[in-house]
Design a protein around this motif. Structure first.
Motif, mmCIF file in Angstrom:
data_model
loop_
_atom_site.group_PDB
_atom_site.id
_atom_site.type_symbol
_atom_site.label_atom_id
_atom_site.label_comp_id
_atom_site.label_asym_id
_atom_site.label_seq_id
_atom_site.Cartn_x
_atom_site.Cartn_y
_atom_site.Cartn_z
ATOM 1 N N LEU A 1 40.860 27.523 32.589
ATOM 2 C CA LEU A 1 39.671 28.268 32.182
ATOM 3 C C LEU A 1 40.052 29.451 31.296
ATOM 4 O O LEU A 1 39.377 29.745 30.300
ATOM 5 C CB LEU A 1 38.908 28.757 33.413
ATOM 6 N N LEU A 2 41.142 30.127 31.651
ATOM 7 C CA LEU A 2 41.575 31.269 30.856
ATOM 8 C C LEU A 2 42.118 30.825 29.501
ATOM 9 O O LEU A 2 41.848 31.456 28.471
ATOM 10 C CB LEU A 2 42.639 32.053 31.625
ATOM 11 N N ASP A 3 42.858 29.715 29.481
ATOM 12 C CA ASP A 3 43.427 29.212 28.223
ATOM 13 C C ASP A 3 42.342 28.892 27.198
ATOM 14 O O ASP A 3 42.570 28.999 25.986
ATOM 15 C CB ASP A 3 44.264 27.965 28.482
ATOM 16 N N ALA A 4 41.160 28.497 27.684
ATOM 17 C CA ALA A 4 40.083 28.126 26.779
ATOM 18 C C ALA A 4 39.632 29.291 25.899
ATOM 19 O O ALA A 4 39.055 29.084 24.826
ATOM 20 C CB ALA A 4 38.890 27.587 27.568
ATOM 21 N N PHE A 5 39.914 30.526 26.319
ATOM 22 C CA PHE A 5 39.543 31.695 25.515
ATOM 23 C C PHE A 5 40.545 31.971 24.388
ATOM 24 O O PHE A 5 40.288 32.810 23.524
ATOM 25 C CB PHE A 5 39.418 32.929 26.407
ATOM 26 N N GLU A 6 41.695 31.281 24.412
ATOM 27 C CA GLU A 6 42.714 31.399 23.357
ATOM 28 C C GLU A 6 43.079 32.861 23.095
ATOM 29 O O GLU A 6 43.055 33.349 21.965
ATOM 30 C CB GLU A 6 42.233 30.715 22.067
ATOM 31 N N LEU A 7 43.428 33.545 24.160
ATOM 32 C CA LEU A 7 43.801 34.953 24.049
ATOM 33 C C LEU A 7 45.162 35.086 23.372
ATOM 34 O O LEU A 7 46.074 34.302 23.631
ATOM 35 C CB LEU A 7 43.858 35.587 25.440
ATOM 36 N N PRO A 8 45.333 36.086 22.523
ATOM 37 C CA PRO A 8 46.630 36.254 21.848
ATOM 38 C C PRO A 8 47.683 36.817 22.789
ATOM 39 O O PRO A 8 47.372 37.437 23.806
ATOM 40 C CB PRO A 8 46.298 37.251 20.735
ATOM 41 N N ARG A 9 48.930 36.600 22.439
ATOM 42 C CA ARG A 9 50.029 37.207 23.177
ATOM 43 C C ARG A 9 49.886 38.724 23.117
ATOM 44 O O ARG A 9 49.448 39.287 22.116
ATOM 45 C CB ARG A 9 51.374 36.771 22.600
ATOM 46 N N GLY A 10 50.250 39.375 24.197
ATOM 47 C CA GLY A 10 50.109 40.812 24.262
ATOM 48 C C GLY A 10 48.780 41.277 24.806
ATOM 49 O O GLY A 10 48.565 42.489 24.979
ATOM 50 N N THR A 11 47.882 40.330 25.097
ATOM 51 C CA THR A 11 46.587 40.692 25.671
ATOM 52 C C THR A 11 46.779 41.491 26.957
ATOM 53 O O THR A 11 47.553 41.107 27.828
ATOM 54 C CB THR A 11 45.764 39.422 25.980
ATOM 55 N N ARG A 12 46.067 42.605 27.073
ATOM 56 C CA ARG A 12 46.114 43.432 28.293
ATOM 57 C C ARG A 12 45.256 42.766 29.360
ATOM 58 O O ARG A 12 44.028 42.752 29.264
ATOM 59 C CB ARG A 12 45.589 44.835 27.995
ATOM 60 N N LEU A 13 45.913 42.204 30.366
ATOM 61 C CA LEU A 13 45.213 41.423 31.380
ATOM 62 C C LEU A 13 45.381 42.051 32.756
ATOM 63 O O LEU A 13 46.507 42.363 33.155
ATOM 64 C CB LEU A 13 45.718 39.977 31.386
ATOM 65 N N HIS B 1 48.847 43.566 34.299
ATOM 66 C CA HIS B 1 48.855 44.645 35.285
ATOM 67 C C HIS B 1 48.288 44.049 36.571
ATOM 68 O O HIS B 1 47.096 43.722 36.635
ATOM 69 C CB HIS B 1 48.023 45.833 34.823
ATOM 70 N N ALA B 2 49.133 43.882 37.576
ATOM 71 C CA ALA B 2 48.764 43.203 38.819
ATOM 72 C C ALA B 2 48.504 44.221 39.912
ATOM 73 O O ALA B 2 49.341 45.087 40.172
ATOM 74 C CB ALA B 2 49.876 42.245 39.252
ATOM 75 N N VAL B 3 47.342 44.113 40.566
ATOM 76 C CA VAL B 3 47.002 45.039 41.644
ATOM 77 C C VAL B 3 46.624 44.246 42.891
ATOM 78 O O VAL B 3 46.156 43.107 42.820
ATOM 79 C CB VAL B 3 45.840 45.987 41.258
ATOM 80 N N ASP B 4 46.831 44.870 44.035
ATOM 81 C CA ASP B 4 46.449 44.290 45.315
ATOM 82 C C ASP B 4 46.275 45.436 46.304
ATOM 83 O O ASP B 4 46.927 46.485 46.171
ATOM 84 C CB ASP B 4 47.512 43.306 45.817
ATOM 85 N N ILE B 5 45.428 45.232 47.302
ATOM 86 C CA ILE B 5 45.239 46.270 48.316
ATOM 87 C C ILE B 5 46.432 46.375 49.258
ATOM 88 O O ILE B 5 46.641 47.386 49.906
ATOM 89 C CB ILE B 5 43.945 45.997 49.121
ATOM 90 N N ALA C 1 60.040 38.426 34.090
ATOM 91 C CA ALA C 1 58.733 38.725 33.490
ATOM 92 C C ALA C 1 58.608 40.222 33.275
ATOM 93 O O ALA C 1 58.037 40.954 34.086
ATOM 94 C CB ALA C 1 57.618 38.206 34.389
ATOM 95 N N THR C 2 59.144 40.697 32.166
ATOM 96 C CA THR C 2 59.199 42.134 31.904
ATOM 97 C C THR C 2 57.854 42.719 31.489
ATOM 98 O O THR C 2 57.706 43.951 31.423
ATOM 99 C CB THR C 2 60.234 42.434 30.810
ATOM 100 N N SER C 3 56.866 41.872 31.199
ATOM 101 C CA SER C 3 55.553 42.367 30.778
ATOM 102 C C SER C 3 54.631 42.648 31.957
ATOM 103 O O SER C 3 53.453 42.941 31.769
ATOM 104 C CB SER C 3 54.878 41.351 29.850
ATOM 105 N N VAL C 4 55.145 42.580 33.188
ATOM 106 C CA VAL C 4 54.339 42.773 34.393
ATOM 107 C C VAL C 4 54.520 44.183 34.932
ATOM 108 O O VAL C 4 55.653 44.665 35.088
ATOM 109 C CB VAL C 4 54.726 41.758 35.488
ATOM 110 N N THR C 5 53.414 44.854 35.220
ATOM 111 C CA THR C 5 53.429 46.100 35.979
ATOM 112 C C THR C 5 52.558 45.904 37.212
ATOM 113 O O THR C 5 51.645 45.065 37.211
ATOM 114 C CB THR C 5 52.902 47.285 35.159
ATOM 115 N N THR C 6 52.838 46.635 38.266
ATOM 116 C CA THR C 6 52.132 46.440 39.530
ATOM 117 C C THR C 6 51.634 47.770 40.073
ATOM 118 O O THR C 6 52.178 48.830 39.759
ATOM 119 C CB THR C 6 53.046 45.777 40.576
ATOM 120 N N GLU C 7 50.613 47.672 40.925
ATOM 121 C CA GLU C 7 50.039 48.878 41.509
ATOM 122 C C GLU C 7 49.233 48.494 42.742
ATOM 123 O O GLU C 7 48.588 47.433 42.771
ATOM 124 C CB GLU C 7 49.128 49.565 40.488
ATOM 125 N N VAL C 8 49.264 49.342 43.763
ATOM 126 C CA VAL C 8 48.418 49.151 44.942
ATOM 127 C C VAL C 8 47.047 49.739 44.635
ATOM 128 O O VAL C 8 46.936 50.922 44.294
ATOM 129 C CB VAL C 8 49.025 49.834 46.179
#
Length: 273
Positions: A49-61, A83-87, A104-111
């Motif tokens: 479903l996400l691929d169908a939007f054809e988002l460019p590389r570097g998209t802030r997700l 940017h991955a978040v979880d409670i 995966a150096t493009s990943v940042t995380t946060e609670v």
């Protein structure tokens, strides 16, 4: 006037539950039973479903409810700045380690909780929320928060546990995770507070999206089974998986009665300009 000791904040039962059960929710993507097959297929469908939007590389997700990080790594592999978040701090730690191990150096995380996201308006160009809505007491608030932090035209892909799923009519308590959820409702977190998942009709999920200024543009349903009576399996795992796949093919082909009755409801929406 002097007071007594400051009151300690009440523990968050949802955070405690997922901290306690993090190993289970990581293992569920690795096993070879029906539930695990369905969860992996749900993840693949979300990516489609996400691929169908054809988002460019570097998209802030923004990934809301990253869990153990399996989807996080797949998103990073597509070139997105995730940017991955979880409670759950434990879930965030597992995501961080999985991303590190995968390079995966493009990943940042946060609670962070899904219904109070610590980001400014329009901070992201896309968002996903997989397996989050069922656990929230006020899911509409989380949908509104996701919409708030998205730029105009940005996509959101989310999932819900389908109240209209086929097994809800044949065996309401047949979900193999039901026992785990029921135990959690009885205070499985150790806090004594109830925790449990909720089912949603697809139309109600769509209504939440529209109320938040999002337009649903694509929908899927994923997962058939478990096939049980009084929680007793009618089929062996290999036969149950084969039946699920047969029903899934029919659902994907749009067969009435199956196209909207899978275990999970998936919807992609875009934010109004």
């Amino acid at each position: 006037m002097t007071g007594g000791p400051a009151a300690r904040p009440a523990p968050d039962p949802m955070r405690a539950y997922f901290d306690d059960e993090a190993a289970y929710w990581e293992d569920v993507y690795r096993r070879d039973d029906l539930q695990s097959h369905i969860y992996r297929e749900r993840q693949a469908a979300v990516l489609e479903l996400l691929d169908a939007f054809e988002l460019p590389r570097g998209t802030r997700l923004l990934e809301i409810g990253c869990g153990a990080g399996f989807l996080t790594v797949e998103l990073a592999g597509r070139g997105y700045a995730v940017h991955a978040v979880d409670i759950s701090p434990e879930m965030v730690a597992r995501t961080r380690e999985r991303a590190r191990s995968a390079g995966a150096t493009s990943v940042t995380t946060e609670v962070a909780p899904a219904d109070v996201l610590p980001f400014p308006d329009r901070a992201f160009d896309a968002a996903v929320a997989v397996g989050v809505l069922p656990w929230l007491p006020m899911p509409a608030a989380a949908v509104a928060e996701a919409a708030r932090v998205l730029a105009a035209g940005a996509p959101l892909v989310l999932t819900a546990d389908n109240r209209a799923r086929l097994t809800a009519f044949t065996n309401p308590r047949g979900n193999p995770a039901y026992v785990r959820f029921a135990r959690a409702r009885r205070g499985g977190t150790g806090s004594g507070a109830p925790v449990g998942s909720r089912l949603h009709f697809p139309v109600h999920v769509d209504d939440m999206l529209r109320a938040a200024g999002m337009k649903p543009v694509a929908r899927r349903t994923v997962g058939f089974g478990p096939f049980t009576v009084r929680r007793r399996a009618l089929l062996s795992e290999p036969r149950a998986i084969a039946l699920h796949r047969s029903l899934q093919r029919l659902a994907d082909a749009g067969v009435p009665g199956l196209r909207g009755t899978g275990w999970h409801y998936l919807v992609a929406a875009s934010k109004a300009a």
